[in-house]
Design an enzyme around this catalytic site. Sequence first.
Site, PDB file in Angstrom:
ATOM      1  N   TYR A 279      15.155 -31.091   8.488  1.00 39.04           N
ATOM      2  CA  TYR A 279      15.381 -32.507   8.868  1.00 39.04           C
ATOM      3  C   TYR A 279      14.050 -33.359   8.626  1.00 39.04           C
ATOM      4  CZ  TYR A 279      13.759 -32.241  13.652  1.00 39.04           C
ATOM      5  OH  TYR A 279      12.422 -32.123  14.567  1.00 39.04           O
TER       6      TYR A 279
ATOM      7  N   ARG B 158       6.821 -33.586   2.805  1.00 41.97           N
ATOM      8  CA  ARG B 158       7.004 -32.726   3.940  1.00 41.97           C
ATOM      9  C   ARG B 158       8.450 -32.085   3.855  1.00 41.97           C
ATOM     10  NH1 ARG B 158       5.937 -34.221  10.093  1.00 41.97           N
ATOM     11  NH2 ARG B 158       8.001 -35.390   9.992  1.00 41.97           N
TER      12      ARG B 158
ATOM     13  N   ARG C 220      31.134 -17.536   7.824  1.00 41.12           N
ATOM     14  CA  ARG C 220      29.847 -17.138   8.641  1.00 41.12           C
ATOM     15  C   ARG C 220      29.348 -15.916   7.976  1.00 41.12           C
ATOM     16  NH1 ARG C 220      27.823 -14.792  12.888  1.00 41.12           N
ATOM     17  NH2 ARG C 220      26.312 -15.528  14.086  1.00 41.12           N
TER      18      ARG C 220
ATOM     19  N   HIS D 152      25.308 -14.240   7.621  1.00 42.02           N
ATOM     20  CA  HIS D 152      23.868 -14.361   7.620  1.00 42.02           C
ATOM     21  C   HIS D 152      23.075 -14.620   6.301  1.00 42.02           C
ATOM     22  CE1 HIS D 152      24.348 -13.392  11.861  1.00 42.02           C
ATOM     23  NE2 HIS D 152      23.207 -13.536  12.036  1.00 42.02           N
TER      24      HIS D 152
ATOM     25  N   LYS E 144      10.084 -28.051   9.459  1.00 38.25           N
ATOM     26  CA  LYS E 144      10.813 -28.925  10.314  1.00 38.25           C
ATOM     27  C   LYS E 144      12.386 -28.576  10.197  1.00 38.25           C
ATOM     28  CE  LYS E 144      10.571 -33.803  11.647  1.00 38.25           C
ATOM     29  NZ  LYS E 144      10.320 -33.557  13.122  1.00 38.25           N
TER      30      LYS E 144
ATOM     31  N   GLU F  96       1.525 -27.944  20.603  1.00 39.19           N
ATOM     32  CA  GLU F  96       1.941 -29.600  20.471  1.00 39.19           C
ATOM     33  C   GLU F  96       3.189 -29.670  21.416  1.00 39.19           C
ATOM     34  OE1 GLU F  96       3.865 -29.970  16.682  1.00 39.19           O
ATOM     35  OE2 GLU F  96       4.848 -27.986  16.754  1.00 39.19           O
TER      36      GLU F  96
ATOM     37  N   LEU G  38       3.690 -28.541  13.661  1.00 41.19           N
ATOM     38  CA  LEU G  38       4.412 -29.353  12.509  1.00 41.19           C
ATOM     39  C   LEU G  38       3.240 -30.077  12.009  1.00 41.19           C
ATOM     40  CD1 LEU G  38       7.118 -30.031  11.154  1.00 41.19           C
ATOM     41  CD2 LEU G  38       6.936 -32.296  12.721  1.00 41.19           C
TER      42      LEU G  38
HETATM   43  N1  PDD Z   1       9.628 -35.043  15.884  1.00 37.89           N
HETATM   44  N2  PDD Z   1       5.849 -32.000  16.547  1.00 37.89           N
HETATM   45  C1  PDD Z   1       7.120 -31.552  16.508  1.00 37.89           C
HETATM   46  C2  PDD Z   1       7.434 -30.254  17.166  1.00 37.89           C
HETATM   47  C3  PDD Z   1       7.865 -32.809  16.279  1.00 37.89           C
HETATM   48  O1  PDD Z   1       9.523 -32.322  16.492  1.00 37.89           O
HETATM   49  C4  PDD Z   1       7.349 -33.861  15.922  1.00 37.89           C
HETATM   50  C5  PDD Z   1       8.497 -34.761  15.042  1.00 37.89           C
HETATM   51  C6  PDD Z   1       6.275 -34.217  15.715  1.00 37.89           C
HETATM   52  C7  PDD Z   1       5.449 -35.224  15.190  1.00 37.89           C
HETATM   53  O2  PDD Z   1       5.729 -35.366  13.891  1.00 37.89           O
HETATM   54  P1  PDD Z   1       5.760 -36.873  13.115  1.00 37.89           P
HETATM   55  O3  PDD Z   1       4.489 -37.537  13.381  1.00 37.89           O
HETATM   56  O4  PDD Z   1       5.683 -36.482  11.620  1.00 37.89           O
HETATM   57  O5  PDD Z   1       7.032 -37.462  13.747  1.00 37.89           O
HETATM   58  C8  PDD Z   1       5.123 -33.007  16.127  1.00 37.89           C
HETATM   59  C9  PDD Z   1      10.770 -35.798  15.476  1.00 37.89           C
HETATM   60  C10 PDD Z   1      10.308 -37.166  15.452  1.00 37.89           C
HETATM   61  C11 PDD Z   1      12.137 -35.396  16.149  1.00 37.89           C
HETATM   62  O6  PDD Z   1      12.336 -34.148  16.202  1.00 37.89           O
HETATM   63  O7  PDD Z   1      12.713 -36.364  16.449  1.00 37.89           O
END
Ligand code: PDD
Length: 291
Positions: free
Chosen positions: A32, A51, A98, A100, A144, A177, A215
């Site tokens: 996503y 990305r 379903r 895997h 992501k 993070e 990320l």
């Molecule tokens: N989250 N780290 C993680 C684990 C994240 O899920 C996100 C973003 C970030 C920041 O990434 P960016 O600057 O590209 O938004 C860092 C999104 C917004 C979410 O899951 O809603």
Amino acid sequence: MQLAMIQDKLIPMEELDPVYLDRGIFFGDGVYEVVRSYDGKVFALQEHLERFANSLAAIRITNVDIGRIRAQVEKAFATAAIADAKIYFHITRGSGPRDHAFSADLQPNFFLTVTELPDDTEDKTKGVALSTHPDLRWKRCDIKSLNLLPNVLARQDAADKGCAEAILVNESGFITEGSHSAFFAVFGHPPDKEKGVWGPLKQALQTAPLNANVLPSITRKYVIKAGEEIGLDIVEESLTPQQVRHADELFIAVTTRDIVPVVKFDDAVIGDGTPGAQTKLLARRFHEFTK
Ligand code: PDD
């Protein structure tokens, strides 16, 4: 008879809406993005699409035209006509029984929402509290992925403690993070001769390096650019919670909220308990990029 049950309703398998057989639901098998607009202009769409393409490739979803995704994002955004919008979209590998293992002929499912994104002025003015949480995620956090259960549970743990974000700490004791944000610290307050306060001439902006544990945040990239422009030393090295407690300033950075100052980290008050001067400068600089 092959059947499904949705809540209390029985449905013959052949009549079931394929949406219920989405691999995103069964396995979190998809990726996503979250993009936003400021004042009618989508910010950093190209970077988000790049990305997204990397995430798709990493999980071997190969039959997606990124140019078409861009067109869909632009069409939805134009139709919604929301000046400050949050644009969420995901692609799952497709729908099917379903299993895997996946076959290459599955048709990916695309889903997108455009919603209003009001600015969280109060959090930005007062600063927020964070709490630490073990990083229980997998070893490819650079993707992501829709698999967000560890992030969800960590974020809820923080919410239960009255905190705005969970800061994830890995098994080696280093911060990776936030559950849904990048994390930054500012060290080394400047000298103030009048007050007799010692300090280095240059302050440092520190955040974890980019590797498979985090990320590659788009906001992070622009925060670093802002940091360089306002004359901060940029240090991409992992921090421990112990170091962070003694930082001069802390903040989180994420697309949906840009820069949010942090005034409390677990039970430690950061600086004087109000948003830091460099954090404010960075936020101002960052906003210039969005125009
Ligand atoms: N989250 N780290 C993680 C684990 C994240 O899920 C996100 C973003 C970030 C920041 O990434 P960016 O600057 O590209 O938004 C860092 C999104 C917004 C979410 O899951 O809603």
